[in-house]
Scaffold this motif. Sequence first.
Motif, short mmCIF file in Angstrom:
data_model
loop_
_atom_site.label_atom_id
_atom_site.label_comp_id
_atom_site.label_asym_id
_atom_site.label_seq_id
_atom_site.Cartn_x
_atom_site.Cartn_y
_atom_site.Cartn_z
N GLN A 4 0.84 -1.20 0.00
CA GLN A 4 0.00 0.00 0.00
C GLN A 4 0.88 1.24 0.00
O GLN A 4 1.96 1.24 0.57
N ASN A 5 0.39 2.29 -0.64
CA ASN A 5 1.14 3.55 -0.72
C ASN A 5 0.39 4.65 0.01
O ASN A 5 -0.83 4.66 0.05
N GLY A 6 1.19 5.60 0.53
CA GLY A 6 0.58 6.77 1.16
C GLY A 6 1.51 7.94 1.03
O GLY A 6 2.69 7.80 0.63
N SER A 7 1.02 9.12 1.36
CA SER A 7 1.85 10.32 1.29
C SER A 7 1.22 11.42 2.14
O SER A 7 0.08 11.30 2.59
N CYS A 8 1.99 12.51 2.31
CA CYS A 8 1.43 13.70 2.93
C CYS A 8 0.66 14.48 1.87
O CYS A 8 0.66 14.12 0.69
N ALA A 36 -6.33 16.83 14.63
CA ALA A 36 -7.36 16.57 13.63
C ALA A 36 -8.62 17.39 13.83
O ALA A 36 -9.51 17.35 12.99
N ALA A 37 -8.70 18.15 14.92
CA ALA A 37 -9.91 18.87 15.28
C ALA A 37 -11.07 17.91 15.50
O ALA A 37 -12.24 18.28 15.40
N ASN A 38 -10.73 16.64 15.77
CA ASN A 38 -11.71 15.57 15.82
C ASN A 38 -10.96 14.34 16.32
O ASN A 38 -9.83 14.44 16.75
N GLY A 39 -11.56 13.15 16.23
CA GLY A 39 -10.79 11.94 16.49
C GLY A 39 -9.85 11.70 15.30
O GLY A 39 -10.05 12.24 14.22
N GLU A 55 11.70 13.90 4.07
CA GLU A 55 12.13 14.45 5.35
C GLU A 55 10.92 14.72 6.24
O GLU A 55 9.90 15.22 5.78
N LEU A 56 11.04 14.34 7.52
CA LEU A 56 9.96 14.58 8.47
C LEU A 56 10.45 15.46 9.61
O LEU A 56 11.62 15.40 10.00
N ARG A 72 5.45 12.60 13.98
CA ARG A 72 6.25 12.96 12.81
C ARG A 72 5.36 13.51 11.71
O ARG A 72 4.34 12.92 11.36
N PHE A 73 5.76 14.65 11.18
CA PHE A 73 4.91 15.35 10.21
C PHE A 73 5.74 15.99 9.12
O PHE A 73 6.95 16.20 9.27
N CYS A 74 5.08 16.30 8.00
CA CYS A 74 5.78 16.91 6.87
C CYS A 74 6.09 18.36 7.20
O CYS A 74 5.20 19.12 7.57
N PRO A 75 7.37 18.77 7.07
CA PRO A 75 7.71 20.17 7.39
C PRO A 75 7.14 21.16 6.38
O PRO A 75 7.03 22.35 6.69
N SER A 76 6.77 20.71 5.19
CA SER A 76 6.24 21.66 4.18
C SER A 76 4.75 21.88 4.34
O SER A 76 4.28 23.01 4.35
N CYS A 77 3.98 20.80 4.44
CA CYS A 77 2.51 20.96 4.45
C CYS A 77 1.90 20.69 5.82
O CYS A 77 0.72 20.94 6.02
N GLY A 78 2.69 20.19 6.77
CA GLY A 78 2.19 19.99 8.14
C GLY A 78 1.37 18.73 8.35
O GLY A 78 0.88 18.51 9.47
N THR A 79 1.21 17.91 7.33
CA THR A 79 0.42 16.68 7.51
C THR A 79 1.09 15.77 8.53
O THR A 79 2.27 15.45 8.41
N HIS A 80 0.32 15.33 9.53
CA HIS A 80 0.83 14.34 10.48
C HIS A 80 0.68 12.96 9.88
O HIS A 80 -0.42 12.58 9.48
#
Length: 141
Positions: A4-8, A36-39, A55-56, A72-80
């Motif tokens: 499976q693949n994923g990304s920020c 998440a402002a949620n669960g 890079e994280l 750990r989150f993306c330093p560019s877009c902030g996605t956790h």
Amino acid sequence: MEIQNGSCLCGSVKYTLSAEPVVTRICWCRDCQYLAANGTVNMIVHSSSLNIEGELSTFTKAAESGNLIERRFCPSCGTHLFGNSSARPQFTVVRVGTLNNPSIVKPTANIWVGSAPNWACLNSELEQIEKQPAAPKPKQS
Ligand SMILES: [Zn+2]
Ligand SMILES: [Zn+2]
């Protein structure tokens, strides 16, 4: 399982997952609500089945148990994307929303429901756990 693949959100962090997640759950702890402002919907995977590119940034905070949780989150877009507990390096928590296809997993429980807001929509068909559930058992080898 198929790989499976994923990304920020911006795509600068990418990952592949080569084994079935150990468990998938919805977490209502207060820390997750800040993210998440949620669960948050999370799958616990064996760290050895996860291959991360990019890079994280990390933010480390002590949990109620005293374990250090590294987020750990993306330093560019902030996605956790990932979380790691100092007590269980063999497991990594992956945010399900970062999968290319989040439908491949299905949550089985709501956890930390004791700190969910009173408007939270909790699926009554799922197990409800007041606080932190027991850690998954280490892989049999
Ligand atoms: Zn990004
Ligand atoms: Zn949480």
